[in-house]
Design a protein around this motif. Structure first.
Motif, PDB file in Angstrom:
ATOM      1  N   ALA A  47      -8.508   1.687  -1.172  1.00 28.22           N
ATOM      2  CA  ALA A  47      -7.621   1.876   0.234  1.00 28.22           C
ATOM      3  C   ALA A  47      -7.769   1.920   0.893  1.00 28.22           C
ATOM      4  CB  ALA A  47      -6.383   2.246  -0.415  1.00 28.22           C
ATOM      5  N   SER A  48      -8.301   2.688   1.092  1.00 27.16           N
ATOM      6  CA  SER A  48      -9.205   3.795   2.684  1.00 27.16           C
ATOM      7  C   SER A  48     -10.024   2.556   3.531  1.00 27.16           C
ATOM      8  CB  SER A  48      -9.527   4.903   2.049  1.00 27.16           C
ATOM      9  OG  SER A  48     -11.077   4.675   1.711  1.00 27.16           O
ATOM     10  N   LYS A  49     -10.383   1.399   2.279  1.00 30.12           N
ATOM     11  CA  LYS A  49     -11.620   1.213   3.312  1.00 30.12           C
ATOM     12  C   LYS A  49     -11.147   0.183   4.258  1.00 30.12           C
ATOM     13  CE  LYS A  49     -14.892   1.876  -0.813  1.00 30.12           C
ATOM     14  NZ  LYS A  49     -15.512   0.904  -1.300  1.00 30.12           N
ATOM     15  N   LYS A  98       4.491  -0.510  -7.542  1.00 33.00           N
ATOM     16  CA  LYS A  98       5.414  -1.247  -7.796  1.00 33.00           C
ATOM     17  C   LYS A  98       5.843  -1.920  -9.018  1.00 33.00           C
ATOM     18  CE  LYS A  98       5.202  -1.687  -2.307  1.00 33.00           C
ATOM     19  NZ  LYS A  98       4.720  -0.115  -2.185  1.00 33.00           N
ATOM     20  N   GLY A  99       5.938  -0.702 -10.116  1.00 31.97           N
ATOM     21  CA  GLY A  99       6.070  -1.905 -11.647  1.00 31.97           C
ATOM     22  C   GLY A  99       5.534  -2.735 -11.952  1.00 31.97           C
ATOM     23  N   ARG A 145       7.607 -10.982  -0.849  1.00 29.12           N
ATOM     24  CA  ARG A 145       7.583  -9.889  -0.904  1.00 29.12           C
ATOM     25  C   ARG A 145       6.906  -8.842  -0.270  1.00 29.12           C
ATOM     26  NH1 ARG A 145       8.384 -11.643  -7.526  1.00 29.12           N
ATOM     27  NH2 ARG A 145       9.705 -13.146  -7.482  1.00 29.12           N
ATOM     28  N   ILE A 146       7.391  -7.931   0.309  1.00 25.37           N
ATOM     29  CA  ILE A 146       6.284  -6.667   1.381  1.00 25.37           C
ATOM     30  C   ILE A 146       6.081  -5.932  -0.158  1.00 25.37           C
ATOM     31  CG2 ILE A 146       6.370  -5.447   2.778  1.00 25.37           C
ATOM     32  CD1 ILE A 146       7.598  -8.188   3.774  1.00 25.37           C
ATOM     33  N   TYR A 147       4.406  -5.562   0.117  1.00 27.22           N
ATOM     34  CA  TYR A 147       3.862  -5.093  -1.094  1.00 27.22           C
ATOM     35  C   TYR A 147       3.239  -4.101   0.420  1.00 27.22           C
ATOM     36  CZ  TYR A 147       5.321  -8.026  -4.769  1.00 27.22           C
ATOM     37  OH  TYR A 147       5.988  -8.887  -5.678  1.00 27.22           O
ATOM     38  N   GLY A 148       3.319  -3.141   0.882  1.00 26.20           N
ATOM     39  CA  GLY A 148       2.611  -2.788   1.757  1.00 26.20           C
ATOM     40  C   GLY A 148       1.807  -3.512   2.766  1.00 26.20           C
ATOM     41  N   ASP A 149       0.625  -3.687   3.268  1.00 21.91           N
ATOM     42  CA  ASP A 149       0.225  -4.462   4.253  1.00 21.91           C
ATOM     43  C   ASP A 149      -0.710  -5.718   3.933  1.00 21.91           C
ATOM     44  OD1 ASP A 149       0.020  -1.906   5.534  1.00 21.91           O
ATOM     45  OD2 ASP A 149      -2.211  -1.526   4.895  1.00 21.91           O
ATOM     46  N   ILE A 150       0.497  -6.038   2.315  1.00 22.26           N
ATOM     47  CA  ILE A 150       0.306  -8.140   1.965  1.00 22.26           C
ATOM     48  C   ILE A 150       1.668  -8.122   2.653  1.00 22.26           C
ATOM     49  CG2 ILE A 150      -1.819  -7.204   1.464  1.00 22.26           C
ATOM     50  CD1 ILE A 150      -1.630  -7.655  -1.103  1.00 22.26           C
ATOM     51  N   ILE A 151       1.735  -9.258   2.125  1.00 14.52           N
ATOM     52  CA  ILE A 151       2.725 -10.768   1.746  1.00 14.52           C
ATOM     53  C   ILE A 151       2.586 -11.516   1.000  1.00 14.52           C
ATOM     54  CG2 ILE A 151       5.084 -12.032   2.984  1.00 14.52           C
ATOM     55  CD1 ILE A 151       3.770 -10.724   5.327  1.00 14.52           C
ATOM     56  N   GLY A 152       3.772 -11.413  -0.470  1.00 13.81           N
ATOM     57  CA  GLY A 152       3.695 -11.653  -1.583  1.00 13.81           C
ATOM     58  C   GLY A 152       4.833 -13.047  -0.763  1.00 13.81           C
ATOM     59  N   GLY A 177      -0.116 -13.044   1.378  1.00 13.61           N
ATOM     60  CA  GLY A 177      -0.710 -13.424   2.907  1.00 13.61           C
ATOM     61  C   GLY A 177      -1.285 -11.920   4.035  1.00 13.61           C
ATOM     62  N   THR A 178      -2.073 -12.069   4.542  1.00 13.76           N
ATOM     63  CA  THR A 178      -3.138 -10.773   5.046  1.00 13.76           C
ATOM     64  C   THR A 178      -3.279 -10.557   6.348  1.00 13.76           C
ATOM     65  OG1 THR A 178      -5.333 -11.270   4.959  1.00 13.76           O
ATOM     66  CG2 THR A 178      -4.276  -9.603   3.549  1.00 13.76           C
ATOM     67  N   LYS A 179      -3.341  -9.803   7.051  1.00  9.13           N
ATOM     68  CA  LYS A 179      -3.817 -10.610   9.043  1.00  9.13           C
ATOM     69  C   LYS A 179      -5.068 -11.876   8.677  1.00  9.13           C
ATOM     70  CE  LYS A 179      -2.885  -6.081  10.544  1.00  9.13           C
ATOM     71  NZ  LYS A 179      -3.507  -4.135  10.888  1.00  9.13           N
ATOM     72  N   SER A 180      -5.589 -12.245   8.044  1.00  5.20           N
ATOM     73  CA  SER A 180      -6.509 -12.805   7.650  1.00  5.20           C
ATOM     74  C   SER A 180      -6.101 -14.302   7.324  1.00  5.20           C
ATOM     75  CB  SER A 180      -7.560 -12.709   7.579  1.00  5.20           C
ATOM     76  OG  SER A 180      -8.060 -12.425   6.194  1.00  5.20           O
TER      77      SER A 180
END
Length: 189
Positions: A47-49, A98-99, A145-152, A177-180
């Motif tokens: 995750a830190s990358k 997230k279960g 659905r929001i999962y941290g920095d990504i959207i499902g 979905g991500t920024k890219s």
């Protein structure tokens, strides 16, 4: 009297075995717990990358289209389905806690489960389309659905037309979905 002594010794022997069995199970459970903790540290390190997809689509609909084209025409899933590295660096850091099964399963076992589900899903998709020409007629989406920095983005229904028949394709479970961009991230039977 001998029967009573025999019965008492048999009962005490069976309780000892039961206690050994419980200790053995507890030791196995501890191994799994330690492995899961180790795997979670590895995921957090990824995750830190701050990674993203190697290749993606501009829209979630195009992600579905590109994925289907890739597995039907190219017999691969190299570009438009998440790789294991992308799962480790993009999806898992955002879905951990997230279960999901990832929360309690060692990565090696989780990978086997995912690969089995993915194999079944691809086989089912190929069997439904059977190498014929197809067209996506509609995709109905659930609320994102929001999962941290990504959207499902979970498809409610994906309708494809083959010849004159419209069928539901249920094997694509999630597009992330991500920024890219967007990529099919979960498939299953």
């Amino acid at each position: 009297m001998r029967i009573l002594l025999l019965l008492i010794s048999l009962l005490s022997f069976s309780f000892c075995n039961q206690e050994d069995w419980r200790k053995q199970m507890e030791a196995e459970n501890q191994k799994v717990i330690l492995q899961v903790e180790k795997d979670h540290k590895l995921i957090r390190a990824y995750a830190s990358k701050n990674s993203d997809w190697v290749k993606s689509s501009k829209t979630k609909e195009l992600a579905v289209q590109n994925f289907l084209k890739e597995i039907i025409q190219n017999n691969s899933q190299n570009d438009y389905y998440v790789s294991w590295d992308e799962k480790m660096s993009v999806i898992f850091p955002n879905t951990l806690g997230k279960g999901t099964l990832l929360d309690t399963t060692p990565l090696a076992e989780y990978k086997k489960v995912l690969e089995t589900r993915e194999s079944f899903a691809i086989t089912e998709i190929k069997n439904r389309i059977q190498g014929k020409q197809y067209r996506i007629t509609s995709i109905d989406w659930e609320k994102p659905r929001i999962y941290g920095d990504i959207i499902g983005h979970k498809p409610k229904t994906i309708k494809i037309q083959i010849d004159n028949q419209v069928i539901d394709l249920e094997q694509i479970k999630m597009v992330f979905g991500t920024k890219s961009g967007y990529k099919v991230g979960v498939i299953g039977p």
